[in-house]
Design an enzyme around this catalytic site. Structure first.
Site, PDB file in Angstrom:
ATOM      1  N   LYS A 189     -12.504 -20.990  29.643  1.00  0.00           N
ATOM      2  CA  LYS A 189     -11.597 -22.096  29.320  1.00  0.00           C
ATOM      3  C   LYS A 189     -10.582 -21.639  28.290  1.00  0.00           C
ATOM      4  CE  LYS A 189     -11.240 -25.407  26.475  1.00  0.00           C
ATOM      5  NZ  LYS A 189      -9.765 -25.385  26.344  1.00  0.00           N
ATOM      6  N   GLU A 265     -16.725 -16.320  16.942  1.00  0.00           N
ATOM      7  CA  GLU A 265     -15.690 -15.630  16.157  1.00  0.00           C
ATOM      8  C   GLU A 265     -14.812 -16.728  15.587  1.00  0.00           C
ATOM      9  OE1 GLU A 265     -15.360 -12.528  15.566  1.00  0.00           O
ATOM     10  OE2 GLU A 265     -16.407 -11.445  17.150  1.00  0.00           O
ATOM     11  N   CYS A 300      -6.587 -14.702  12.753  1.00  0.00           N
ATOM     12  CA  CYS A 300      -7.842 -15.040  12.075  1.00  0.00           C
ATOM     13  C   CYS A 300      -8.050 -14.151  10.856  1.00  0.00           C
ATOM     14  CB  CYS A 300      -9.007 -14.916  13.039  1.00  0.00           C
ATOM     15  SG  CYS A 300      -9.061 -13.324  13.870  1.00  0.00           S
ATOM     16  N   GLU A 398      -8.223 -22.469   5.496  1.00  0.00           N
ATOM     17  CA  GLU A 398      -7.485 -21.618   6.432  1.00  0.00           C
ATOM     18  C   GLU A 398      -6.235 -22.373   6.878  1.00  0.00           C
ATOM     19  OE1 GLU A 398      -9.045 -20.936  10.418  1.00  0.00           O
ATOM     20  OE2 GLU A 398      -8.449 -18.845  10.279  1.00  0.00           O
TER      21      GLU A 398
HETATM   22  P1  NAD Z   1      -9.890 -24.433  18.019  1.00  0.00           P
HETATM   23  O1  NAD Z   1     -11.247 -24.246  17.466  1.00  0.00           O
HETATM   24  O2  NAD Z   1      -9.205 -25.731  17.814  1.00  0.00           O
HETATM   25  O3  NAD Z   1      -9.911 -24.209  19.611  1.00  0.00           O
HETATM   26  C1  NAD Z   1     -10.491 -23.058  20.178  1.00  0.00           C
HETATM   27  C2  NAD Z   1     -10.960 -23.400  21.579  1.00  0.00           C
HETATM   28  O4  NAD Z   1     -11.973 -24.402  21.495  1.00  0.00           O
HETATM   29  C3  NAD Z   1      -9.868 -23.979  22.489  1.00  0.00           C
HETATM   30  O5  NAD Z   1     -10.034 -23.490  23.790  1.00  0.00           O
HETATM   31  C4  NAD Z   1     -10.126 -25.467  22.434  1.00  0.00           C
HETATM   32  O6  NAD Z   1      -9.698 -26.162  23.590  1.00  0.00           O
HETATM   33  C5  NAD Z   1     -11.638 -25.505  22.331  1.00  0.00           C
HETATM   34  N1  NAD Z   1     -12.122 -26.737  21.699  1.00  0.00           N
HETATM   35  C6  NAD Z   1     -11.489 -27.498  20.769  1.00  0.00           C
HETATM   36  N2  NAD Z   1     -12.235 -28.576  20.455  1.00  0.00           N
HETATM   37  C7  NAD Z   1     -13.382 -28.495  21.201  1.00  0.00           C
HETATM   38  C8  NAD Z   1     -14.544 -29.303  21.323  1.00  0.00           C
HETATM   39  N3  NAD Z   1     -14.682 -30.423  20.613  1.00  0.00           N
HETATM   40  N4  NAD Z   1     -15.507 -28.887  22.171  1.00  0.00           N
HETATM   41  C9  NAD Z   1     -15.372 -27.769  22.895  1.00  0.00           C
HETATM   42  N5  NAD Z   1     -14.295 -26.969  22.833  1.00  0.00           N
HETATM   43  C10 NAD Z   1     -13.304 -27.316  21.987  1.00  0.00           C
HETATM   44  O7  NAD Z   1      -9.038 -23.204  17.484  1.00  0.00           O
HETATM   45  P2  NAD Z   1      -7.498 -22.876  17.749  1.00  0.00           P
HETATM   46  O8  NAD Z   1      -6.685 -23.857  16.980  1.00  0.00           O
HETATM   47  O9  NAD Z   1      -7.261 -22.740  19.213  1.00  0.00           O
HETATM   48  O10 NAD Z   1      -7.391 -21.413  17.110  1.00  0.00           O
HETATM   49  C11 NAD Z   1      -7.309 -21.193  15.755  1.00  0.00           C
HETATM   50  C12 NAD Z   1      -8.641 -20.822  15.153  1.00  0.00           C
HETATM   51  O11 NAD Z   1      -9.187 -19.700  15.855  1.00  0.00           O
HETATM   52  C13 NAD Z   1      -8.524 -20.371  13.714  1.00  0.00           C
HETATM   53  O12 NAD Z   1      -9.556 -20.961  12.965  1.00  0.00           O
HETATM   54  C14 NAD Z   1      -8.722 -18.869  13.793  1.00  0.00           C
HETATM   55  O13 NAD Z   1      -9.187 -18.257  12.622  1.00  0.00           O
HETATM   56  C15 NAD Z   1      -9.675 -18.746  14.912  1.00  0.00           C
HETATM   57  N6  NAD Z   1      -9.665 -17.393  15.481  1.00  0.00           N
HETATM   58  C16 NAD Z   1     -10.709 -16.554  15.193  1.00  0.00           C
HETATM   59  C17 NAD Z   1     -10.703 -15.244  15.672  1.00  0.00           C
HETATM   60  C18 NAD Z   1     -11.835 -14.298  15.389  1.00  0.00           C
HETATM   61  O14 NAD Z   1     -11.945 -13.301  16.102  1.00  0.00           O
HETATM   62  N7  NAD Z   1     -12.678 -14.551  14.396  1.00  0.00           N
HETATM   63  C19 NAD Z   1      -9.641 -14.805  16.453  1.00  0.00           C
HETATM   64  C20 NAD Z   1      -8.598 -15.678  16.732  1.00  0.00           C
HETATM   65  C21 NAD Z   1      -8.629 -16.984  16.236  1.00  0.00           C
END
Ligand code: NAD
Length: 495
Positions: A189, A265, A300, A398
């Site tokens: 997804k 992650e 991230c 963050e």
């Molecule tokens: P997010 O957590 O909002 O979304 C990530 C994914 O989760 C998306 O596909 C989203 O549709 C899904 N999602 C959102 N709410 C959900 C729910 N209630 N149930 C199930 N799935 C759900 O994150 P984002 O805004 O897309 O990305 C930014 C975040 O990602 C930042 O916190 C960043 O640090 C992190 N990130 C971490 C790494 C790493 O390797 N540690 C790498 C890239 C990004």
């Protein structure tokens, strides 16, 4: 180098895959619903994408399960699986410009960065795991000579992959590569903000000979499709990259359903520490600016907390301001642009909210601090705050945007204390000429990766990547990533 006009023409002629990819075919969501996909650089809708929900997840999981159980991929000779993955890597490179444009239009990053980092990095990752597929040996345990005990690694089954929008294809490939190399099937997804490159990837995977049902892509929202995948009783593992808050939801989904394995992650608030004996202040200042402004700060591992030794603070700040001015926002399709648009309006407003909070709490604004003037899209100028203290909101949360907090310290102990004063533990860096001090600090800082005298220098596939503390657990990249997509089986033969 290709010109701005070249990229604009190419973008105008692009076609988009906007349906879900299930069991080797593009299909509409069962409900027929779609959602609007907005280009963050123009704030305009540029296509509508299938909005998958629970029923679509069920069908995709069934397709993945059938593919796994009948062995079309899971029982293929590992070298053959590897060949298909390496073919996929070649196809990614053959379609590099198209994929780079999809990333840029979908989430606002400079097309030049997608060309030099995201797309080659994705291909390298898939190729690397393709090469690894038939290089892993199992074990014979040193038991009593009257028995033969084999310890073998087996694929888990159906892996749900849920990824964010900041490096859409690359984050997906970090999971797809090892999961497929090990023989699993996948339901992926993408983030709702950035589905296009992964839908195209699924089509390329099919062209590379990866059988139907092995890689399924279901675009949709987190609260619906993402949750359905997390709660699904027939998904064996969720490999998640995204925020810490949503990572916690996936732990709950697992507990509420089938105790599926979860790897996370998550977010970061990485400390970037400049000691008084920093070997090269110019280089460190450039690294500090890139560490927060690259990819508009939507990284991230962004070096969002810059800790500077008071003894070199004034000199370093002059250099940092000069380095910061080298980063300017522009049209993501212009090859001269180093910072594009933030992914969506809501996120831009959130980032600007942190800027307001920093001003209220008494930090000193040194650079930027506002939405970029004269642009329709969601652009924020590179922003630097000095005089930040560890208790301020911008030092703790963050932001995921181009906002740097500068903090000052007087001793090694204080630097380590501030560095560790966070719920996160993803990455850190220390600049010091003193090898003993650098090692001491690298050990003392709680983070999955610590760089010394550099910031995130390469996309090297050989090193594991992931976090301590609330930055998550489990590792992407390297051979260690294969461990989380497999489980150990003991077969004891009495001789
Ligand atoms: P997010 O957590 O909002 O979304 C990530 C994914 O989760 C998306 O596909 C989203 O549709 C899904 N999602 C959102 N709410 C959900 C729910 N209630 N149930 C199930 N799935 C759900 O994150 P984002 O805004 O897309 O990305 C930014 C975040 O990602 C930042 O916190 C960043 O640090 C992190 N990130 C971490 C790494 C790493 O390797 N540690 C790498 C890239 C990004």
């Amino acid at each position: 180098m290709k010109t701005f006009d070249y990229w604009k023409d190419k973008a105008a002629g692009l076609s988009f895959r906007t349906q879900a990819f299930v069991n080797g075919k593009f299909v509409d969501a069962l409900s027929g619903k779609t959602f609007a996909n907005v280009n963050p650089a123009t704030a305009q809708i540029f296509n509508n994408v299938a909005e998958c929900d629970k029923e679509d997840v069920d069908i995709a999981v069934k397709a993945a399960r059938n593919a796994f159980e009948d062995g079309r991929w899971s029982n293929m000779h590992p070298a053959e699986r590897g060949r298909h993955l390496m073919r996929l890597a070649d196809l990614i490179l053959e379609h590099k410009e198209e994929l780079a444009l999809l990333e840029s239009l979908d989430m606002g990053k400079p097309v030049s960065d997608a060309m030099s980092i995201d797309i080659p990095g994705s291909a390298r990752c898939i190729h690397w795991y393709g090469e690894a597929a038939d290089k892993l040996m199992d074990e014979i345990a040193p038991t009593d000579p009257g028995a033969l005990a084999m310890v073998t690694r087996e694929a888990l089954g159906v892996i749900g992959v849920v990824v964010p929008w900041n490096f859409p294809l690359l984050m997906a490939c970090w999971k797809i590569g090892p999961a497929l190399a090990a023989g699993n099937s996948i339901v992926l997804k993408p983030a709702e903000q950035s589905p296009l490159s992964m839908l195209r990837l699924a089509e390329l995977a099919s062209e590379a000979g990866i059988p139907d049902g092995v890689l399924n892509v279901i675009p949709g929202f987190g609260e619906t499709a993402g949750q359905a995948l997390g709660l699904h009783m027939d998904v064996d593992m969720i490999a998640f990259t995204g925020s810490t808050q949503v990572g916690k939801f996936f732990m709950q989904y697992s507990g509420q359903s089938n105790l599926k394995r979860v790897s996370l992650e998550c977010g970061g608030k990485s400390p970037h520490i400049i000691m008084r004996d920093c070997p090269d202040l110019d280089k460190a200042a450039e690294a500090a600016a890139s560490a927060i402004f690259f990819n508009q700060g939507e990284v991230c591992t962004a070096g969002s907390r810059l800790l500077v030794d008071r003894a070199v603070k004034d000199e370093f700040m002059d250099k940092l301001m000069k380095a910061g001015l080298q980063h300017t926002v522009g049209d993501p399709l212009d090859p001269a642009t180093t910072m594009g648009a933030l992914v969506e309006e809501h996120h831009m407003n959130r980032v600007l909210g942190f800027v307001d909070k920093a001003n209220e709490e008494g930090a000193s604004l040194k650079l930027g601090g506002s939405r970029s003037a004269g642009r329709e899209g969601f652009f924020v100028d590179p922003t630097i705050f000095d005089d930040v203290t560890p208790d301020m909101t911008i030092a703790r949360e963050e932001i995921f945007g181009p906002v740097l907090s500068v903090l000052t310290f007087d001793s090694e102990d204080e630097a380590v204390r501030i560095a560790n004063d966070t719920i996160y533990g993803l990455a850190a860096a220390v600049w010091s000429r003193d090898i003993s001090q650098a090692h001491r600090m690298a050990r003392a800082v709680r983070a999955g990766t610590v760089w010394v005298n550099c910031w995130d220098p390469t996309g090297d596939m050989t090193i594991p990547f992931g976090g301590f503390k609330q930055s998550g657990f489990g590792r992407d990249k390297s051979l260690h990533a294969l461990e989380k997509y497999t489980d150990l089986k003991t077969t004891w033969v009495q001789l």
